[in-house]
Write a protein that holds these residues in place. Structure first.
Motif, PDB file in Angstrom:
ATOM      1  N   ASP B 166       0.642  -1.297  -0.007  1.00 36.72           N
ATOM      2  CA  ASP B 166      -0.099  -0.199   0.043  1.00 36.72           C
ATOM      3  C   ASP B 166       0.789   1.280  -0.056  1.00 36.72           C
ATOM      4  O   ASP B 166       0.360   2.216  -0.472  1.00 36.72           O
ATOM      5  CB  ASP B 166      -0.964  -0.014   1.203  1.00 36.72           C
ATOM      6  CG  ASP B 166      -0.379  -0.270   2.493  1.00 36.72           C
ATOM      7  OD1 ASP B 166       0.788  -0.765   2.480  1.00 36.72           O
ATOM      8  OD2 ASP B 166      -0.935   0.076   3.466  1.00 36.72           O
ATOM      9  N   THR B 167       2.001   1.294   0.841  1.00 39.08           N
ATOM     10  CA  THR B 167       3.052   2.408   0.588  1.00 39.08           C
ATOM     11  C   THR B 167       3.474   2.521  -0.988  1.00 39.08           C
ATOM     12  O   THR B 167       3.444   3.584  -1.221  1.00 39.08           O
ATOM     13  CB  THR B 167       4.258   2.132   1.363  1.00 39.08           C
ATOM     14  OG1 THR B 167       3.737   1.714   2.860  1.00 39.08           O
ATOM     15  CG2 THR B 167       5.256   3.275   1.346  1.00 39.08           C
ATOM     16  N   ALA B 168       3.669   1.305  -1.652  1.00 36.76           N
ATOM     17  CA  ALA B 168       3.994   1.715  -3.025  1.00 36.76           C
ATOM     18  C   ALA B 168       3.103   2.110  -3.727  1.00 36.76           C
ATOM     19  O   ALA B 168       3.531   3.227  -4.646  1.00 36.76           O
ATOM     20  CB  ALA B 168       4.420   0.179  -3.662  1.00 36.76           C
ATOM     21  N   LEU B 169       1.978   1.760  -3.402  1.00 32.17           N
ATOM     22  CA  LEU B 169       0.653   2.476  -4.344  1.00 32.17           C
ATOM     23  C   LEU B 169       0.645   3.960  -4.048  1.00 32.17           C
ATOM     24  O   LEU B 169       0.516   4.859  -4.859  1.00 32.17           O
ATOM     25  CB  LEU B 169      -0.589   1.746  -3.895  1.00 32.17           C
ATOM     26  CG  LEU B 169      -1.762   2.485  -4.576  1.00 32.17           C
ATOM     27  CD1 LEU B 169      -1.676   2.245  -5.956  1.00 32.17           C
ATOM     28  CD2 LEU B 169      -2.964   1.548  -3.974  1.00 32.17           C
ATOM     29  N   GLN B 170       0.807   4.295  -2.831  1.00 29.03           N
ATOM     30  CA  GLN B 170       0.539   5.609  -2.407  1.00 29.03           C
ATOM     31  C   GLN B 170       1.757   6.623  -3.024  1.00 29.03           C
ATOM     32  O   GLN B 170       1.535   7.589  -3.486  1.00 29.03           O
ATOM     33  CB  GLN B 170       0.742   5.916  -0.905  1.00 29.03           C
ATOM     34  CG  GLN B 170      -0.478   5.350   0.036  1.00 29.03           C
ATOM     35  CD  GLN B 170      -0.279   5.354   1.515  1.00 29.03           C
ATOM     36  OE1 GLN B 170       0.905   5.660   1.920  1.00 29.03           O
ATOM     37  NE2 GLN B 170      -1.191   4.990   2.169  1.00 29.03           N
ATOM     38  N   GLN B 171       3.107   6.132  -2.968  1.00 26.77           N
ATOM     39  CA  GLN B 171       4.245   6.578  -3.506  1.00 26.77           C
ATOM     40  C   GLN B 171       3.882   6.821  -4.857  1.00 26.77           C
ATOM     41  O   GLN B 171       4.186   7.913  -5.487  1.00 26.77           O
ATOM     42  CB  GLN B 171       5.281   5.710  -3.376  1.00 26.77           C
ATOM     43  CG  GLN B 171       5.797   6.075  -1.942  1.00 26.77           C
ATOM     44  CD  GLN B 171       7.138   5.215  -1.564  1.00 26.77           C
ATOM     45  OE1 GLN B 171       7.718   4.453  -2.253  1.00 26.77           O
ATOM     46  NE2 GLN B 171       7.794   5.642  -0.477  1.00 26.77           N
ATOM     47  N   LEU B 172       3.537   5.737  -5.795  1.00 28.81           N
ATOM     48  CA  LEU B 172       3.095   6.251  -7.283  1.00 28.81           C
ATOM     49  C   LEU B 172       2.072   6.958  -7.577  1.00 28.81           C
ATOM     50  O   LEU B 172       2.219   7.847  -8.335  1.00 28.81           O
ATOM     51  CB  LEU B 172       2.559   4.687  -7.766  1.00 28.81           C
ATOM     52  CG  LEU B 172       3.699   3.702  -8.254  1.00 28.81           C
ATOM     53  CD1 LEU B 172       3.200   2.545  -8.685  1.00 28.81           C
ATOM     54  CD2 LEU B 172       4.618   4.352  -9.348  1.00 28.81           C
ATOM     55  N   GLN B 173       0.993   7.101  -6.658  1.00 30.93           N
ATOM     56  CA  GLN B 173      -0.126   8.052  -6.664  1.00 30.93           C
ATOM     57  C   GLN B 173       0.378   9.427  -6.446  1.00 30.93           C
ATOM     58  O   GLN B 173       0.322  10.385  -7.134  1.00 30.93           O
ATOM     59  CB  GLN B 173      -1.176   7.910  -5.694  1.00 30.93           C
ATOM     60  CG  GLN B 173      -1.958   6.450  -6.218  1.00 30.93           C
ATOM     61  CD  GLN B 173      -2.972   6.188  -5.016  1.00 30.93           C
ATOM     62  OE1 GLN B 173      -2.934   6.535  -3.959  1.00 30.93           O
ATOM     63  NE2 GLN B 173      -4.001   5.545  -5.430  1.00 30.93           N
ATOM     64  N   ALA B 174       1.488   9.616  -5.620  1.00 30.79           N
ATOM     65  CA  ALA B 174       2.025  10.959  -5.182  1.00 30.79           C
ATOM     66  C   ALA B 174       2.879  11.306  -6.509  1.00 30.79           C
ATOM     67  O   ALA B 174       3.092  12.522  -6.703  1.00 30.79           O
ATOM     68  CB  ALA B 174       2.698  10.882  -3.911  1.00 30.79           C
TER      69      ALA B 174
END
Lengths: 206, 206
Positions: B166-174
């Motif tokens: 979920d952190t990976a996803l958040q970073q990609l979104q950011a």
């Protein structure tokens, strides 16, 4: 002073004297004025000593960041402070030179991730304060902090990328514009990254 | 096939079989079906073989990028292609695992800088094309490309930062939002970084 600290101080002295690479475990023990056998109680190898020295170096900035966070400054002032502290405390040229030797690549790499993880939290706090003050916009401030820091920590590492000075300036200018636009910050908010006059003007009262 | 290629293929085979770390120079020579003495004509050590293998892996994408650049696609389509090629060609899980061992940190580090430098140029070209097409805005597109790539290459390296999904996803979104805002691109231009449906939709005609 406890023995662990004595050993780390000895290692720091040896690195400062340019002997980091050639020094043996015995040399470290001798410089620390403790028995070699006593050293193994704290560290299993020279690599472990270097590893702990790097961690100590970077952890030493965390209390400075906490102090900084408690001052009554606005987000942009705090950001200047953060960058100032980063440059003064993290950039130890002797340790840096030593970490950039190929045989220390594993510890160097670990140090870069360590520093990114350590600074991301205080930087995210500053960004959130800026959001409250209405100067920044970010939804996921921690991810944004990590992304900005990956440019600072990796791209601007002289051991990884050997850049002529004008390239370094261009990259700083580009980063300041990327941060300004993506945080929707007031124009020239991050000009102090690369404009010395702007830096001096903003920090003269610190 | 020349002997140098045979040696590199042998090294690649050993890495794929999980023997990269334990294989000796003799094992590499044996797998390549050449005399051990002949190997030293091309490489002085196993590290040099690994180093050359990594360089070959990354250099193999450059012709693909050049082909891509010549197609009549718009900048956003090319960007999708670039990321697709990057994921398919660069992310070799066997080699990746091997490079993430501490003893290979120096070559791993070199590989990350190598890849950043290789992809920065084609990415900068795509950004410039986007500027001409009126979808992107950047003054110094090469620096901007290098800064974006430092997040992709370093922050998203699973060996450097061990992140929950979920952190990976958040970073990609950011990152997609940072790129959109800083390039002043149309909304959701980079949504395909993290939205699988968006990715499939955009690449179905490729």
């Amino acid at each position: 002073m406890d023995k662990r600290t004595m050993i780390l101080d000895a290692m720091a002295t040896l690195v400062r004297e340019g002997k980091g690479n050639t020094a043996s475990v015995s040399d470290i023990a001798k410089t620390a004025c403790i028995a070699k056998g006593g050293m193994y109680y704290y560290f299993r190898s020279k690599e472990e000593v270097l590893d702990a020295l790097v961690a100590r170096q970077y952890d030493s900035i965390l209390p400075l960041f906490r102090q900084m966070a408690q001052r009554g400054e606005n987000a942009l002032q705090k950001l200047r402070h953060l960058i100032g502290v980063y440059h003064q405390q993290v950039a130890d040229p002797d340790l840096d030179h030593y970490l950039h030797l190929p045989q220390n690549a594993a510890i160097h790499q670990k140090s870069l991730t360590h520093i990114l993880n350590s600074i991301a939290l205080p930087l995210a706090d500053i960004l959130r304060q800026g959001v409250e003050e209405g100067v920044f916009h970010c939804e996921d401030c921690l991810s944004v902090a990590q992304i900005f820091l990956s440019a600072f920590v990796f791209l601007f590492d002289p051991g990884l990328f050997d850049r002529p000075e004008d390239t370094a300036l261009q990259q700083l200018q580009a980063l300041s514009l990327i941060m300004e636009r993506s945080l929707m910050a007031p124009p020239d908010s991050f000009r102090f990254f690369w404009d010395e006059k702007e830096w001096e003007r903003g920090t003269s009262g610190l």
